[in-house]
Scaffold this motif. Sequence first.
Motif, mmCIF file in Angstrom:
data_model
loop_
_atom_site.group_PDB
_atom_site.id
_atom_site.type_symbol
_atom_site.label_atom_id
_atom_site.label_comp_id
_atom_site.label_asym_id
_atom_site.label_seq_id
_atom_site.Cartn_x
_atom_site.Cartn_y
_atom_site.Cartn_z
ATOM 1 N N LYS A 15 -15.684 -7.838 -33.419
ATOM 2 C CA LYS A 15 -16.994 -7.318 -33.054
ATOM 3 C C LYS A 15 -17.580 -8.036 -31.849
ATOM 4 O O LYS A 15 -18.711 -7.792 -31.469
ATOM 5 C CB LYS A 15 -17.956 -7.419 -34.233
ATOM 6 N N ARG A 16 -16.796 -8.937 -31.266
ATOM 7 C CA ARG A 16 -17.324 -9.721 -30.145
ATOM 8 C C ARG A 16 -17.551 -8.896 -28.887
ATOM 9 O O ARG A 16 -17.757 -9.449 -27.822
ATOM 10 C CB ARG A 16 -16.355 -10.855 -29.827
ATOM 11 N N LYS A 17 -17.499 -7.603 -28.996
ATOM 12 C CA LYS A 17 -17.682 -6.771 -27.801
ATOM 13 C C LYS A 17 -18.983 -7.083 -27.084
ATOM 14 O O LYS A 17 -19.067 -6.984 -25.881
ATOM 15 C CB LYS A 17 -17.611 -5.308 -28.178
ATOM 16 N N GLY A 18 -19.953 -7.507 -27.873
ATOM 17 C CA GLY A 18 -21.236 -7.859 -27.290
ATOM 18 C C GLY A 18 -21.123 -9.023 -26.313
ATOM 19 O O GLY A 18 -22.061 -9.320 -25.583
ATOM 20 N N ASN A 19 -20.000 -9.646 -26.295
ATOM 21 C CA ASN A 19 -19.749 -10.805 -25.458
ATOM 22 C C ASN A 19 -19.813 -10.505 -23.958
ATOM 23 O O ASN A 19 -19.606 -11.381 -23.140
ATOM 24 C CB ASN A 19 -18.357 -11.322 -25.793
ATOM 25 N N GLY A 20 -20.066 -9.283 -23.633
ATOM 26 C CA GLY A 20 -20.175 -8.963 -22.212
ATOM 27 C C GLY A 20 -19.000 -8.134 -21.777
ATOM 28 O O GLY A 20 -17.878 -8.309 -22.271
ATOM 29 N N ILE A 21 -19.281 -7.286 -20.842
ATOM 30 C CA ILE A 21 -18.267 -6.306 -20.468
ATOM 31 C C ILE A 21 -17.065 -6.955 -19.771
ATOM 32 O O ILE A 21 -15.961 -6.447 -19.818
ATOM 33 C CB ILE A 21 -18.914 -5.208 -19.594
ATOM 34 N N ILE A 22 -17.282 -8.115 -19.172
ATOM 35 C CA ILE A 22 -16.172 -8.693 -18.411
ATOM 36 C C ILE A 22 -15.034 -9.170 -19.310
ATOM 37 O O ILE A 22 -13.962 -9.466 -18.844
ATOM 38 C CB ILE A 22 -16.612 -9.861 -17.502
ATOM 39 N N PHE A 23 -15.250 -9.263 -20.597
ATOM 40 C CA PHE A 23 -14.164 -9.690 -21.462
ATOM 41 C C PHE A 23 -13.350 -8.517 -21.980
ATOM 42 O O PHE A 23 -12.360 -8.698 -22.651
ATOM 43 C CB PHE A 23 -14.711 -10.489 -22.642
ATOM 44 N N SER A 24 -13.761 -7.314 -21.664
ATOM 45 C CA SER A 24 -13.088 -6.171 -22.246
ATOM 46 C C SER A 24 -11.770 -5.899 -21.548
ATOM 47 O O SER A 24 -11.537 -6.295 -20.404
ATOM 48 C CB SER A 24 -13.984 -4.934 -22.151
ATOM 49 N N GLN A 25 -10.939 -5.203 -22.279
ATOM 50 C CA GLN A 25 -9.616 -4.887 -21.751
ATOM 51 C C GLN A 25 -9.657 -3.976 -20.541
ATOM 52 O O GLN A 25 -8.722 -3.925 -19.762
ATOM 53 C CB GLN A 25 -8.847 -4.178 -22.851
ATOM 54 N N LYS A 26 -10.734 -3.198 -20.444
ATOM 55 C CA LYS A 26 -10.824 -2.248 -19.334
ATOM 56 C C LYS A 26 -11.131 -2.946 -18.022
ATOM 57 O O LYS A 26 -10.605 -2.615 -16.973
ATOM 58 C CB LYS A 26 -11.942 -1.216 -19.637
ATOM 59 N N VAL A 27 -12.005 -3.918 -18.104
ATOM 60 C CA VAL A 27 -12.486 -4.550 -16.874
ATOM 61 C C VAL A 27 -11.643 -5.757 -16.481
ATOM 62 O O VAL A 27 -11.451 -6.023 -15.307
ATOM 63 C CB VAL A 27 -13.972 -4.948 -17.040
ATOM 64 N N ALA A 28 -11.117 -6.444 -17.469
ATOM 65 C CA ALA A 28 -10.377 -7.675 -17.183
ATOM 66 C C ALA A 28 -9.307 -7.529 -16.084
ATOM 67 O O ALA A 28 -9.261 -8.354 -15.178
ATOM 68 C CB ALA A 28 -9.768 -8.232 -18.460
ATOM 69 N N PRO A 29 -8.466 -6.489 -16.151
ATOM 70 C CA PRO A 29 -7.432 -6.413 -15.110
ATOM 71 C C PRO A 29 -8.004 -6.386 -13.699
ATOM 72 O O PRO A 29 -7.418 -6.975 -12.781
ATOM 73 C CB PRO A 29 -6.690 -5.108 -15.426
ATOM 74 N N TYR A 30 -9.162 -5.743 -13.554
ATOM 75 C CA TYR A 30 -9.743 -5.675 -12.198
ATOM 76 C C TYR A 30 -10.238 -7.042 -11.748
ATOM 77 O O TYR A 30 -10.178 -7.379 -10.570
ATOM 78 C CB TYR A 30 -10.873 -4.633 -12.155
ATOM 79 N N ILE A 31 -10.723 -7.817 -12.721
ATOM 80 C CA ILE A 31 -11.141 -9.167 -12.345
ATOM 81 C C ILE A 31 -9.915 -10.010 -11.987
ATOM 82 O O ILE A 31 -9.916 -10.749 -11.017
ATOM 83 C CB ILE A 31 -11.960 -9.803 -13.482
ATOM 84 N N PHE A 32 -8.841 -9.829 -12.766
ATOM 85 C CA PHE A 32 -7.613 -10.567 -12.477
ATOM 86 C C PHE A 32 -7.080 -10.257 -11.072
ATOM 87 O O PHE A 32 -6.610 -11.148 -10.373
ATOM 88 C CB PHE A 32 -6.533 -10.224 -13.509
ATOM 89 N N VAL A 33 -7.122 -8.978 -10.669
ATOM 90 C CA VAL A 33 -6.539 -8.650 -9.369
ATOM 91 C C VAL A 33 -7.533 -8.803 -8.221
ATOM 92 O O VAL A 33 -7.157 -8.672 -7.062
ATOM 93 C CB VAL A 33 -5.935 -7.224 -9.314
ATOM 94 N N SER A 34 -8.799 -9.114 -8.550
ATOM 95 C CA SER A 34 -9.788 -9.180 -7.474
ATOM 96 C C SER A 34 -9.461 -10.200 -6.367
ATOM 97 O O SER A 34 -9.742 -9.921 -5.197
ATOM 98 C CB SER A 34 -11.185 -9.442 -8.042
ATOM 99 N N PRO A 35 -8.853 -11.361 -6.675
ATOM 100 C CA PRO A 35 -8.534 -12.250 -5.552
ATOM 101 C C PRO A 35 -7.635 -11.582 -4.520
ATOM 102 O O PRO A 35 -7.824 -11.744 -3.309
ATOM 103 C CB PRO A 35 -7.786 -13.420 -6.210
ATOM 104 N N PHE A 36 -6.676 -10.791 -5.022
ATOM 105 C CA PHE A 36 -5.790 -10.125 -4.065
ATOM 106 C C PHE A 36 -6.538 -9.079 -3.260
ATOM 107 O O PHE A 36 -6.357 -8.977 -2.041
ATOM 108 C CB PHE A 36 -4.593 -9.485 -4.774
ATOM 109 N N ILE A 37 -7.397 -8.299 -3.956
ATOM 110 C CA ILE A 37 -8.138 -7.250 -3.259
ATOM 111 C C ILE A 37 -8.989 -7.872 -2.138
ATOM 112 O O ILE A 37 -8.947 -7.417 -0.986
ATOM 113 C CB ILE A 37 -9.076 -6.489 -4.234
#
Lengths: 310, 281
Positions: A15-37
């Motif tokens: 239920k930790r979804k409330g932990n913020g959107i940046i921890f979600s599976q949908k957004v995480a990959p984009y944060i991971f690849v952001s240095p390259f972008i």
Amino acid sequence: MENKLDYSVQAVPQKRKGNGIIFSQKVAPYIFVSPFILSFLIFFLYPSISTIIMSFQEVLPGETKFIGVENYKKLLNPHFYAALRNTTIYTIWTLIILIPLPLVLAVILNSKAIPGRNFFRSAYFIPALTSTIVVGVVFRLIFGELESAPANALLKLLGLPAQQWTMHWGTGMFLMVFLASWKWLGVNILYFLSGLQSIPKELYESAEIDGAGMFRKFFYITLPLLKPVVIYVLTISIFGGFRMYEESFVFWQNQSPGDIGLTLVGYIYREGFINNDMGFGSAIGIVLLIIVFVINIIQLKVTGAFKKEG
Amino acid sequence: MTQTAKIHPIAKVIVVLILLFLAIVALFPFFALLLASFKPSTELLRYGLNLKLQAHLLSFKNYIYLFQEGAKYLAWYKNSLIITAVGTVLSLLFSSMVGYALAVYDFKGRNAIFILVLTVMMIPIEILMLPLYKLMVSFKMINTYWGVIVPTMVAPIAIFFFRQYALGLPKELLDAARIDGCSEFRIFFSIMVPLMKPAFGAMAILQAMGYWNSFLWPTVILRTEDMFTLPIGLSGLLTPYGNNYDILISGSLLTILPIIVLFMFFQRYFISGLTVGGVKG
């Protein structure tokens, strides 16, 4: 604070979804690849566009104006020809030496009959660890002009005349190709060795039963199965060849007699930084870019890399 | 009948002799450098690099010069160490993140990004050095460590390597961790990173060597002698007058030596790091 406490006692923490959107599976990959972008946009795309634009400009401090294809017209000069010729011939020589020789050595070193295989592998590999510039210091001294310098001493031993290595086109090309071959031989051997080790032994065994000799085995089994590795080594060698600068720098810095050591990258550096003509330097860069791209496309076509990776 | 039995003994001797000759060629420059570093520079200037042992001339003087006041060698060493350490750590962090994401997640634009990685991998930085230099001027990063590090700190080749490696990571672990409520970042840093240790080893070596040995881009960025890295500083000592040969030779040796020593201990990582992209054995 309250939230924190909450988590620690939770039995089913999905239920930790409330932990913020940046921890979600949908957004995480984009944060991971952001240095390259970011790096791609700032340090690749922007400079690429900027170099194309500059190649049509006269770039002066505080003042830049479009001059059409003037920079490209200026390319039709003996320095550019020398740079293109040197770079191309250097690349071809490194291909002639740095593919067949390491291939044969890899086959030899792959045979258990050879004593000290690991020693040879390491010995050939060590030059790759060094900075071309730093080791170039030693090469300058080995190929010094004095008759007592090691290279000339060796020539004397063989009854040949001493050379002024850095003064002539032929010997100068030899120096650059020799330095590159010295440095990369061991790495290419390792590429081929890893390729050889992936060839199933049974193939050789059945060929032996059919009475195939060493050479037939080499040409009918080893070579065809090593084709992907050969193509890979070929590609990186071509890239290495066209971006070459250091092998030339160690012998002549940025000024060689009659441009015998001038390379395309060296020419970009000379025009862009020493003569402060960024527009013209960019035009040289674009030509180099086109060369690299064309080679790339040919390579991708041949190996079908896009199909595999896409 | 084994393979061994088939090679004629004389052929074998000839082959080994050729291998030995090549090994001598490969190692000779190091030997020459080592010997020269113990000889006075006047000797080197007058007679060139020679292989006479001349025991009475040998001394550690050239090494002492490196640490004397006024010699910039220690500063160059420090600069090289800082750039190598910071650059390597950052490029490992960023490249592993990107490579990992490209391998384990299925997200929109993944293939496009991977193709971009491959494209950048194939374009040498030298082609773009003029606009990059102008960019660094506007970022006020000329003559700083950051100017050397930042444009190269997301390394496409390392991304590629990490991606290939991460493709082999066990997906079940990922699901199990998610059920346990781990965030995606914790999964990466506390579960996946330890699993990717060998990849980190290989890439640490590739990147560290890249920074330690890099020359052209640092030359463009670093302007004053106290900011030079070892290759820039040493190459500047090579003048026809030979007035700097004492520190040039010993300094070159101490630049190369640490890498060779590391190689002795971490051979496996060096080899997989330097042969990225080759067919796996």
